[in-house]
Every structure is written in C-alpha cells, then in structure tokens.
Scaffold this active site. Structure first.
Site, PDB file in Angstrom:
ATOM      1  N   GLU A  67      -4.908  -4.960  10.742  1.00 15.18           N
ATOM      2  CA  GLU A  67      -4.089  -4.013  11.050  1.00 15.18           C
ATOM      3  C   GLU A  67      -4.180  -3.389  12.408  1.00 15.18           C
ATOM      4  O   GLU A  67      -5.249  -2.421  12.497  1.00 15.18           O
ATOM      5  CB  GLU A  67      -4.158  -2.874   9.805  1.00 15.18           C
ATOM      6  CG  GLU A  67      -3.830  -3.576   8.685  1.00 15.18           C
ATOM      7  CD  GLU A  67      -3.214  -2.358   7.537  1.00 15.18           C
ATOM      8  OE1 GLU A  67      -2.297  -2.800   6.900  1.00 15.18           O
ATOM      9  OE2 GLU A  67      -3.590  -1.308   7.624  1.00 15.18           O
ATOM     10  N   SER A 109       3.860  -2.093  10.296  1.00 14.36           N
ATOM     11  CA  SER A 109       5.375  -2.067  10.453  1.00 14.36           C
ATOM     12  C   SER A 109       5.914  -3.389  10.097  1.00 14.36           C
ATOM     13  O   SER A 109       6.951  -3.632  10.757  1.00 14.36           O
ATOM     14  CB  SER A 109       5.721  -1.542  11.853  1.00 14.36           C
ATOM     15  OG  SER A 109       5.217  -0.334  12.181  1.00 14.36           O
ATOM     16  N   GLY A 113       2.657   2.442  10.611  1.00 10.69           N
ATOM     17  CA  GLY A 113       3.873   3.516  10.424  1.00 10.69           C
ATOM     18  C   GLY A 113       4.442   3.953  11.656  1.00 10.69           C
ATOM     19  O   GLY A 113       4.917   5.246  11.701  1.00 10.69           O
ATOM     20  N   GLU A 133      -6.862   4.419   8.081  1.00  7.34           N
ATOM     21  CA  GLU A 133      -6.759   5.915   7.711  1.00  7.34           C
ATOM     22  C   GLU A 133      -8.066   6.565   7.092  1.00  7.34           C
ATOM     23  O   GLU A 133      -8.385   7.386   7.511  1.00  7.34           O
ATOM     24  CB  GLU A 133      -5.415   6.113   6.817  1.00  7.34           C
ATOM     25  CG  GLU A 133      -4.226   6.025   7.558  1.00  7.34           C
ATOM     26  CD  GLU A 133      -2.896   5.349   6.964  1.00  7.34           C
ATOM     27  OE1 GLU A 133      -3.019   5.529   5.594  1.00  7.34           O
ATOM     28  OE2 GLU A 133      -2.132   4.728   7.554  1.00  7.34           O
ATOM     29  N   HIS A 179      -9.486   0.801   5.108  1.00  5.62           N
ATOM     30  CA  HIS A 179      -8.228   1.104   5.811  1.00  5.62           C
ATOM     31  C   HIS A 179      -8.483   2.067   7.006  1.00  5.62           C
ATOM     32  O   HIS A 179      -9.147   2.965   6.929  1.00  5.62           O
ATOM     33  CB  HIS A 179      -7.255   1.719   4.921  1.00  5.62           C
ATOM     34  CG  HIS A 179      -5.745   1.574   5.591  1.00  5.62           C
ATOM     35  ND1 HIS A 179      -5.177   2.700   6.277  1.00  5.62           N
ATOM     36  CD2 HIS A 179      -4.744   0.837   5.428  1.00  5.62           C
ATOM     37  CE1 HIS A 179      -4.171   2.234   6.771  1.00  5.62           C
ATOM     38  NE2 HIS A 179      -3.453   1.328   5.991  1.00  5.62           N
ATOM     39  N   ASN A 186       0.820  -1.300   0.056  1.00  7.58           N
ATOM     40  CA  ASN A 186      -0.037  -0.015  -0.048  1.00  7.58           C
ATOM     41  C   ASN A 186       0.843   1.139  -0.059  1.00  7.58           C
ATOM     42  O   ASN A 186       1.402   1.647   1.019  1.00  7.58           O
ATOM     43  CB  ASN A 186      -0.838  -0.059   1.240  1.00  7.58           C
ATOM     44  CG  ASN A 186      -1.888   1.204   1.014  1.00  7.58           C
ATOM     45  OD1 ASN A 186      -1.917   2.054   0.509  1.00  7.58           O
ATOM     46  ND2 ASN A 186      -2.300   1.475   2.448  1.00  7.58           N
ATOM     47  N   LYS A 197       0.065   4.187  -0.318  1.00  8.29           N
ATOM     48  CA  LYS A 197      -0.476   5.355   0.608  1.00  8.29           C
ATOM     49  C   LYS A 197      -0.294   6.555  -0.394  1.00  8.29           C
ATOM     50  O   LYS A 197      -0.306   6.479  -1.904  1.00  8.29           O
ATOM     51  CB  LYS A 197       0.186   5.577   1.847  1.00  8.29           C
ATOM     52  CG  LYS A 197      -0.190   4.399   2.690  1.00  8.29           C
ATOM     53  CD  LYS A 197      -0.103   4.437   3.961  1.00  8.29           C
ATOM     54  CE  LYS A 197      -0.510   3.052   4.833  1.00  8.29           C
ATOM     55  NZ  LYS A 197       0.003   2.871   6.371  1.00  8.29           N
TER      56      LYS A 197
HETATM   57  O1  LIG Z   1      -1.551  -0.577   4.563  1.00  9.87           O
HETATM   58  C1  LIG Z   1      -0.555  -0.808   5.233  1.00  9.87           C
HETATM   59  C2  LIG Z   1      -0.421  -0.514   6.575  1.00  9.87           C
HETATM   60  O2  LIG Z   1      -1.323   0.589   7.092  1.00  9.87           O
HETATM   61  C3  LIG Z   1       0.662  -0.768   7.233  1.00  9.87           C
HETATM   62  O3  LIG Z   1       1.782   0.367   7.282  1.00  9.87           O
HETATM   63  P1  LIG Z   1       2.988   0.449   7.621  1.00  9.87           P
HETATM   64  O4  LIG Z   1       3.691  -0.980   7.179  1.00  9.87           O
HETATM   65  O5  LIG Z   1       3.764   1.469   7.107  1.00  9.87           O
HETATM   66  O6  LIG Z   1       3.096   0.294   9.145  1.00  9.87           O
END
Ligand SMILES: O=C[C@H](O)COP(=O)(O)O
Length: 251
Positions: free
Chosen positions: A168, A213, A174, A98, A96, A9, A11
C-alpha cells in the site's frame, strides 16, 4: 497458480444500521463472486455483529489490528488473537500505514504481532509501503525491504507461505490517486523477488495484494498485473456493489 484474495478494510467506519445494510448487499451478491477469496475486516466491536449478519460462507472475516501480547491479561483496550479467533476471524491486518503513522507502531512490534498471529493460525495481512517523500527521495525499495526484513528476522521465510502481503503506497491511500498498474507491478515484483532470493517456492506462493484507491473502474487492470494477487480495499469496500465488482475483477 495463486488464488486472488480481496479484503475490505472498513477502518473506523460504520454503525449497526450501516453494517446491516452493507452486509445485506454483500449477501445478495455473494453467489456472483468468482474464483477469489474474499474477507471483510470490520471495526473490532462490530466483528461479531458482522458475523451474525453474514448469511453466506464465501466471505470470511478479519480484524484490523490485535494485541502484541499472546495471551489475555491486564491490557486495557486490547483484543487478543484468541479473541479474534473466537469471533471467527481468519485474518488480521497488521502494520497498516495508519497504525504505523498515527499510533507509532514499529517494525519490531509488527513483527511480533505477525508471530503471535501465526502461532494462533490467524493469517496476517502484513502491510508495507512507502510515503511519497520516500518514493521521491529514492529510498522506496529500502523502506519496503526494511519492513519485510523486520518480519523475516522474527518468523523466517518459510512462514511467508501463511502470510498475505499488502503493498500500500501511503500516497495512494484514501487520496483517489492510485499507483499506475505499472508502478504497482514494479513494487510487487520487487517484493516477490526479494522473497525469491531466500526461497523461490515460497515467493511463488505468497499472495501480494495491492491497496490504495482501488475502485471498480481501475481494479481489473491492477489485478491483471503478473504479481498483483488481489487487493486490500478501503473506501470502496463500504459500498456493497463496488466491493463485489472489485472482487469480481480479481476472480
Ligand atoms: O486498507 C486499505 C487501504 O488503506 C486502502 O484504502 P483506500 O482504498 O480507501 O485508498
């Protein structure tokens, strides 16, 4: 036996230049991917550009969101599921954290989006997960159950053979703080058990990714857990070597 699935992803990251560099790196190592399904989910405006840059047929495409409206129309700023399909997306990330936290997407809206994606044969990657406060106050399971029930109520259990679930924990996204393999496995087993109570054959088949993460140095142990079938990768998916290493850890 479930085939692991790892999705990146991206983002709201990237430019034409950085995506070309990233995809060039992925193309160079795509033949090293093992027995794992892999997809990348660029920002919508770069999906077609990414498609053109991908020169392998093992990395699929997904979107990060889509309109709840099933057909095109006067919906400024939205992208329909048919548009995603037209741009070669096999997957769409829905719900998600977010989108839930920043843009106020509700369980009901996410469930409708799942229904629309399924009807167009685009596979939803349905994200669920708890905040740290929810975990610490002991409501983690009821929060996740509620997120799943909203979708189950609309599409039914059988539809979950065509849905990927991504667990998640919001506190691990993140932040560099990963759920321990045992913590993640516990929730994955809870999710699979909840589905199994409705239909054990469906529960056996459903892919449940872990996200939060995931890095090359923790992927193997996470993916080695009985109910973890790959990952939804944020930050580390922006680095070709790291993303390939994570995919290989799942294969
Ligand atoms: O969609 C992916 C997740 O929100 C994980 O993000 P991350 O690997 O940066 O923690």
């Amino acid at each position: 036996m479930r085939k692991p699935f790892v999705a990146g992803n991206w983002k709201m990251h990237g430019s034409k230049a950085s995506i070309l560099s990233l995809v060039t790196g992925l193309n160079a190592k795509a033949d090293q991917l093992g027995d794992v399904d892999v997809a990348v989910c660029p920002p919508a405006i770069y999906i077609d550009y990414t498609k053109r840059a991908l020169s392998n047929d093992v990395i699929a495409l997904g979107a990060q969101n889509m309109a709840v409206e099933p057909v095109q129309g006067a919906y400024t700023g939205e992208n329909s599921v048919e548009m995603l399909k037209d741009c070669a997306c096999d997957y769409v990330i829905l719900g998600h954290s977010e989108r839930r936290a920043i843009y106020g997407e509700t369980d009901a809206e996410i469930a409708q989006k799942v229904k629309v994606a399924l009807s167009a044969k685009v596979t939803p990657i349905l994200c669920v997960g708890e905040t740290l406060q929810e975990r610490e106050s002991g409501v983690m399971e009821s929060v996740i159950a509620g997120q799943l029930d909203a979708v189950l109520d609309v599409v039914g259990i059988e539809a979950f053979t065509d849905i990927v679930i991504a667990y998640e924990p919001v506190w691990a996204i993140g932040t560099g703080v990963t759920a321990s393999p045992a913590q993640a496995q516990e929730v994955h087993a809870f999710i699979r058990g909840k589905l199994a109570a409705l239909n054990s054959a469906v529960a056996d088949k459903v892919i449940i990714q872990y996200g939060g993460s995931v890095k090359p140095d923790n992927a193997k142990e996470l993916f080695g857990q009985a109910d973890i079938d790959g990952g939804l990768i944020g930050g580390a998916s922006l680095n070709a070597d790291d993303f390939i290493a994570i995919c290989k850890a799942a294969g």
